[in-house]
Design an enzyme around this catalytic site. Structure first.
Site, PDB file in Angstrom:
ATOM      1  N   HIS A  43       3.828  -6.466   1.604  1.00 34.52           N
ATOM      2  CA  HIS A  43       4.267  -6.402   0.433  1.00 34.52           C
ATOM      3  C   HIS A  43       3.992  -7.875  -0.187  1.00 34.52           C
ATOM      4  CE1 HIS A  43       7.453  -5.090  -3.097  1.00 34.52           C
ATOM      5  NE2 HIS A  43       6.550  -6.036  -3.486  1.00 34.52           N
ATOM      6  N   GLU A  71       1.747  -2.737  -0.652  1.00 36.97           N
ATOM      7  CA  GLU A  71       3.019  -2.418  -1.716  1.00 36.97           C
ATOM      8  C   GLU A  71       2.879  -3.691  -2.728  1.00 36.97           C
ATOM      9  OE1 GLU A  71       6.425  -0.480   1.085  1.00 36.97           O
ATOM     10  OE2 GLU A  71       6.468  -2.510   0.309  1.00 36.97           O
ATOM     11  N   HIS A 199      13.379   1.953   3.114  1.00 36.12           N
ATOM     12  CA  HIS A 199      14.085   0.882   2.474  1.00 36.12           C
ATOM     13  C   HIS A 199      15.564   1.095   3.290  1.00 36.12           C
ATOM     14  CE1 HIS A 199      16.136  -2.314   0.192  1.00 36.12           C
ATOM     15  NE2 HIS A 199      15.056  -2.631  -0.295  1.00 36.12           N
TER      16      HIS A 199
END
Length: 247
Positions: A43, A71, A199
């Site tokens: 990310h 991401e 997450h």
């Protein structure tokens, strides 16, 4: 089977805290791949607080038959050496791009898209990413009224934000949050979307999520996985997650 994508951001955080090149997220990716994971996630944020632009290409070059998931916030403009998410995808050609509505002020991703507000802005960006040959997933809150809109704007999958589920699980009663995840996953599947999740997932709460959503396509796990790996080793930890996810 639910696939495991290992997010190596935390290795870059540790490296950046000291400067230099060690520990190297590329080497962490290699160990995770050798241990059987199905993909690697990064990310890269515009402020490059962990994964840097240069890491994205180096990790792409190190992949050995596993998927790459990049991401990022598609609305974040180019800044300094950060070229923007779509340009990073064009350069690295990942299997999947996961779009996340995060900003510099967030320590970590903490909410999904509001597609009533952002859907039409996302539509051409989703189209551009798919034209580059990658699958597109949208980060969405469990219980969002917008799940079906993800399909309408051209996404292939959603990634359920599982932070609230993990918090509730740690508090001892995750039934309501788990039910929201299941209902949203079923709505996504009915709309023709694949379902990912991520997450705050860990070895304690993942079995319940996996059991409740048997058709889950992929989980992306980094923070907990690397925290556990500090004590048990990265290869061992990856294999334990794979055992949880095995059909």
């Amino acid at each position: 089977m639910t696939l495991l994508s290992v997010n190596v951001n935390k290795v870059a955080v540790l490296r950046n805290s000291r400067g230099g090149t060690a520990p190297d997220p590329v080497q962490a990716a290699r160990v995770a791949i050798a241990s059987g994971c199905h993909g690697i996630t990064v990310h890269p944020r515009p402020d490059q607080r962990h994964i840097r632009v240069g890491d994205v290409g180096r990790i792409a070059a190190a992949l050995d038959g596993v998927e790459y998931n990049i991401e990022g916030n598609p609305f974040a403009p180019a800044r300094g050496t950060y070229p923007g998410l779509i340009e990073l995808v064009r350069q690295a050609r990942p299997a999947q791009a996961t779009l996340v509505p995060d900003g510099d002020g967030q320590i970590t991703s903490d909410h999904g898209f509001d597609l009533r507000r952002d859907g039409e802005r996302l539509r051409p960006l989703v189209e551009a990413l798919k034209a580059l040959g990658c699958r597109v997933s949208l980060f969405m809150d469990a219980g969002s009224p917008d799940i079906e809109r993800a399909a309408d704007i051209g996404a292939d999958r959603i990634e359920l934000y599982t932070g609230p589920f993990a918090t509730a699980f740690a508090a001892g009663d995750a039934s309501a949050e788990l039910a929201a995840c299941v209902a949203s996953a079923e709505r996504a599947r009915a709309a023709g979307l694949g379902v990912n999740a991520g997450h705050d997932l860990d070895q304690h709460n993942l079995p319940a999520l996996k059991q409740a959503i048997g058709f889950l396509d992929e989980v992306s796990i980094g923070h907990a996985l690397f925290g556990e790996a500090l004590y048990d080793g990265l290869a061992t930890t990856v294999r334990r997650y794979l055992a949880i996810l095995a059909d």
